[in-house]
Motif scaffolding. Sequence first.
Motif, short mmCIF file in Angstrom:
data_model
loop_
_atom_site.label_atom_id
_atom_site.label_comp_id
_atom_site.label_asym_id
_atom_site.label_seq_id
_atom_site.Cartn_x
_atom_site.Cartn_y
_atom_site.Cartn_z
N ALA A 152 18.41 52.48 19.04
CA ALA A 152 17.11 51.83 19.21
C ALA A 152 17.06 51.05 20.52
N ARG A 153 18.17 50.37 20.85
CA ARG A 153 18.20 49.61 22.11
C ARG A 153 18.07 50.53 23.31
N VAL A 154 18.78 51.65 23.29
CA VAL A 154 18.73 52.60 24.41
C VAL A 154 17.31 53.14 24.60
N LEU A 155 16.66 53.50 23.51
CA LEU A 155 15.29 54.01 23.61
C LEU A 155 14.33 52.92 24.07
N ALA A 159 11.98 53.03 27.36
CA ALA A 159 10.54 52.81 27.28
C ALA A 159 10.12 51.69 28.22
N LYS A 160 10.92 50.63 28.27
CA LYS A 160 10.62 49.50 29.14
C LYS A 160 10.64 49.92 30.60
N ALA A 161 11.55 50.84 30.95
CA ALA A 161 11.67 51.31 32.32
C ALA A 161 10.65 52.40 32.65
N GLY A 162 9.85 52.79 31.68
CA GLY A 162 8.85 53.82 31.92
C GLY A 162 9.40 55.23 31.89
N GLU A 163 10.61 55.40 31.42
CA GLU A 163 11.22 56.72 31.39
C GLU A 163 10.70 57.56 30.22
N ILE A 164 10.29 56.90 29.14
CA ILE A 164 9.71 57.60 28.01
C ILE A 164 8.51 56.83 27.51
#
Length: 243
Positions: A152-155, A159-164
Amino acid sequence: MAAKPAPASEGAAPPRHVAIIMDGNGRWAKKRLLPRIAGHKQGVEAVRRISRAARKLGIEVLTLYAFSSENWRRPEEEVRDLMGLLRHFLASELDELVSEGVKLRIIGAWRKLSPDLVAMIDGAVARTANNPGPTLVIALNYGAQAELAEAARVLAEKAKAGEIDPAAIDEALFQDALDTGDLPPLDLLIRTSGEQRLSNFLLWQAAYAEFLFVDTLWPDFDEKALTEALDQYGRRQRRFGGL
């Protein structure tokens, strides 16, 4: 992305991925009035025996619960003995794993172990990385709840970095973020010694796995017992929520 399992209408297809909670070393020793370390030593012999049997029986992935994140609560001497047995196993079995084409994988927070053991594991994993044969997965300093939290942390970081896109996070994407994301789905989970609980092991992966709890203590578990477990699995019907 890991493949999803397919339902079987007449019994179950042979399992690709089998996991075992190796329980009962201490009770095996106690029954024989021996120190617990004697049970753990026999447990390592069972690991050798079952690893070979799994290859013989065509199991693609064998995952063994060797040391949980909760096992640190055990007496310091016992933990030290267990780590020593792990070192011995890696040193004595690596050549055979290489010659048999077995790929070694470690899951869990194993990089928090002592630096010399981490280096030893790194070397063993690297030596087997390109092997084409079956995969032996050893769960070390592993806890399923921690694995889920880390995924969950990795995702969340991606998401925070805009990668997903957060809206794109589904079961498949979450599964890929787990330690076992590139492995076949778990088909069969066996626990030895008669206990009937998961003990924080492969909680996500076990969602549609078949469970088998056997009374045999781990040091006594052998090829015959594994074959019988596969036979029981083969008589089950896996519908995955369907009819």
